[in-house]
Design an enzyme around this catalytic site. Sequence first.
Site, PDB file in Angstrom:
ATOM      1  N   GLY A  15       0.839  -1.206   0.000  1.00 28.44           N
ATOM      2  CA  GLY A  15       0.000   0.000   0.000  1.00 28.44           C
ATOM      3  C   GLY A  15       0.866   1.244   0.000  1.00 28.44           C
ATOM      4  O   GLY A  15       1.881   1.290   0.680  1.00 28.44           O
ATOM      5  N   ARG A  76       1.036  -4.969  -5.036  1.00 28.78           N
ATOM      6  CA  ARG A  76       1.220  -6.115  -4.152  1.00 28.78           C
ATOM      7  C   ARG A  76       1.506  -7.280  -5.108  1.00 28.78           C
ATOM      8  O   ARG A  76       0.795  -7.470  -6.079  1.00 28.78           O
ATOM      9  CB  ARG A  76      -0.049  -6.365  -3.338  1.00 28.78           C
ATOM     10  N   ASP A 107       5.436  -4.758   6.035  1.00 27.81           N
ATOM     11  CA  ASP A 107       5.844  -6.113   6.391  1.00 27.81           C
ATOM     12  C   ASP A 107       5.970  -7.088   5.224  1.00 27.81           C
ATOM     13  O   ASP A 107       6.963  -7.794   5.093  1.00 27.81           O
ATOM     14  CB  ASP A 107       4.794  -6.700   7.348  1.00 27.81           C
ATOM     15  N   THR A 129       4.240   2.782   5.635  1.00 30.16           N
ATOM     16  CA  THR A 129       2.833   2.358   5.690  1.00 30.16           C
ATOM     17  C   THR A 129       2.102   3.272   6.654  1.00 30.16           C
ATOM     18  O   THR A 129       2.644   3.600   7.715  1.00 30.16           O
ATOM     19  CB  THR A 129       2.660   0.886   6.124  1.00 30.16           C
ATOM     20  N   ASP A 131      -0.127   2.482   8.516  1.00 29.19           N
ATOM     21  CA  ASP A 131      -0.654   1.719   9.659  1.00 29.19           C
ATOM     22  C   ASP A 131       0.197   1.802  10.933  1.00 29.19           C
ATOM     23  O   ASP A 131      -0.291   1.510  12.012  1.00 29.19           O
ATOM     24  CB  ASP A 131      -0.805   0.233   9.283  1.00 29.19           C
ATOM     25  N   ASP A 133       2.433  -0.255  11.834  1.00 24.88           N
ATOM     26  CA  ASP A 133       2.285  -1.612  12.386  1.00 24.88           C
ATOM     27  C   ASP A 133       3.548  -2.449  12.291  1.00 24.88           C
ATOM     28  O   ASP A 133       3.484  -3.673  12.369  1.00 24.88           O
ATOM     29  CB  ASP A 133       1.122  -2.327  11.672  1.00 24.88           C
ATOM     30  N   ARG A 175      -5.443  -1.873   9.359  1.00 25.99           N
ATOM     31  CA  ARG A 175      -5.358  -3.348   9.301  1.00 25.99           C
ATOM     32  C   ARG A 175      -5.490  -3.931  10.705  1.00 25.99           C
ATOM     33  O   ARG A 175      -6.459  -3.618  11.380  1.00 25.99           O
ATOM     34  CB  ARG A 175      -4.052  -3.772   8.635  1.00 25.99           C
TER      35      ARG A 175
HETATM   36  O1  F6P Z   1      -1.647  -1.195   4.803  1.00 22.33           O
HETATM   37  C1  F6P Z   1      -2.219   0.000   4.437  1.00 22.33           C
HETATM   38  C2  F6P Z   1      -3.694  -0.134   4.225  1.00 22.33           C
HETATM   39  O2  F6P Z   1      -4.195   1.123   3.834  1.00 22.33           O
HETATM   40  C3  F6P Z   1      -4.482  -0.712   5.396  1.00 22.33           C
HETATM   41  O3  F6P Z   1      -4.734   0.251   6.390  1.00 22.33           O
HETATM   42  C4  F6P Z   1      -5.716  -1.228   4.704  1.00 22.33           C
HETATM   43  O4  F6P Z   1      -6.278  -2.284   5.417  1.00 22.33           O
HETATM   44  C5  F6P Z   1      -5.172  -1.706   3.387  1.00 22.33           C
HETATM   45  O5  F6P Z   1      -3.948  -1.047   3.167  1.00 22.33           O
HETATM   46  C6  F6P Z   1      -6.084  -1.455   2.216  1.00 22.33           C
HETATM   47  O6  F6P Z   1      -5.516  -2.037   1.106  1.00 22.33           O
HETATM   48  P1  F6P Z   1      -6.014  -1.808  -0.385  1.00 22.33           P
HETATM   49  O7  F6P Z   1      -5.548  -0.450  -0.809  1.00 22.33           O
HETATM   50  O8  F6P Z   1      -5.362  -2.877  -1.132  1.00 22.33           O
HETATM   51  O9  F6P Z   1      -7.502  -1.859  -0.349  1.00 22.33           O
END
Ligand code: F6P
Length: 331
Positions: A15, A76, A107, A129, A131, A133, A175
């Site tokens: 992300g 990803r 991660d 990120t 997050d 995290d 997340r």
């Molecule tokens: O890891 C960053 C994040 O924005 C999380 O907070 C969220 O759960 C996820 O990515 C959303 O991913 P995507 O953009 O693939 O929907």
Amino acid sequence: MGKEIKTIGILSSGGDAPGMNAVIRAITRTALYNGMKVIGIRRGFAGLMKGDMFEMNMRSVSDILQRGGTMLHTARSPEFVEDAGVELGKEKCLEMGIDGIVVCGGDGSFRGARDLAAKGIPCVGVPCTIDNDIPCTEYTIGFDTAVNTVTENIDRIRDTSQSHERCSVVEVMGRRCGDIALQSAICCGAVSVLIPEVPYDLERDVVEKMQRTIRTGKRHFIVIVAEGVTLYSKDAKSSAEIADYIEKRTGFITRSTILGHIQRGGTPTARERVIAARMGHHAVEVLARGIGNRIIAMQANKIVDLDLEEALKMTKELDVDMLRTAHEISL
Ligand code: F6P
């Protein structure tokens, strides 16, 4: 001292996060300053496997410092989990003369970096990120901007919530991590915050808290719900279901809002840019010594580097003081 690094690659993966561009700029400029050649790899590990890359110069990173997103694009890449994908990535590095890579991501991206490093391509990870995290670091790039974005948006929701004397349930990203929710709750004066690290009970943690404040004259409420609560908690409920429950139990009209991807964009804050510059600069210094399999981290406000393998084994501790603060000032 490892092998001599003449050419470095940069990629962003997973992300995106505001401040990624500032990191890419810092890495590029530091590497060029130190006489290295810089290759920008598009679309993360997916681009690496395809050889989708270009040489960068000082001007390649002009005018990106203040922009959200990533100029290198991101993806990803499930194929990179397979050994064949990592092998292909290694071959592309050898073909393009890339001696080491700085991986900007979270991660999942660092697992890719570790696997590539195990095949002899030194990799250094920079935690990016929203997050926050990643266990080994106090800070991940994108977090401060995301919390500011959430705060700005909840301030708006609060205006209308106050006029109509309502309750607003706001779902934020993160997340499995509640850091965005927790810090936003402190910034926005939320009456209650639900995070995935702490089991919750709607009656005790939301309704009773609201009722206590109603007795002191409060007529509008913000409840922040981390997305992890709606996805991963035992008996997970959506934010709309949580809002329904609150309305039924308190009699206050309750609306829910999911802030969503708005949290991932926008101009990085000044703090973000400074940390991005420091982490990006440090990443190149580590790689320049030919040292791979490292991750850049912030510990006690200092920028350090740690063994990537060890870092991936760590688990994140919840900041219980922060949780207590949020709880005790919310009444
Ligand atoms: O890891 C960053 C994040 O924005 C999380 O907070 C969220 O759960 C996820 O990515 C959303 O991913 P995507 O953009 O693939 O929907």
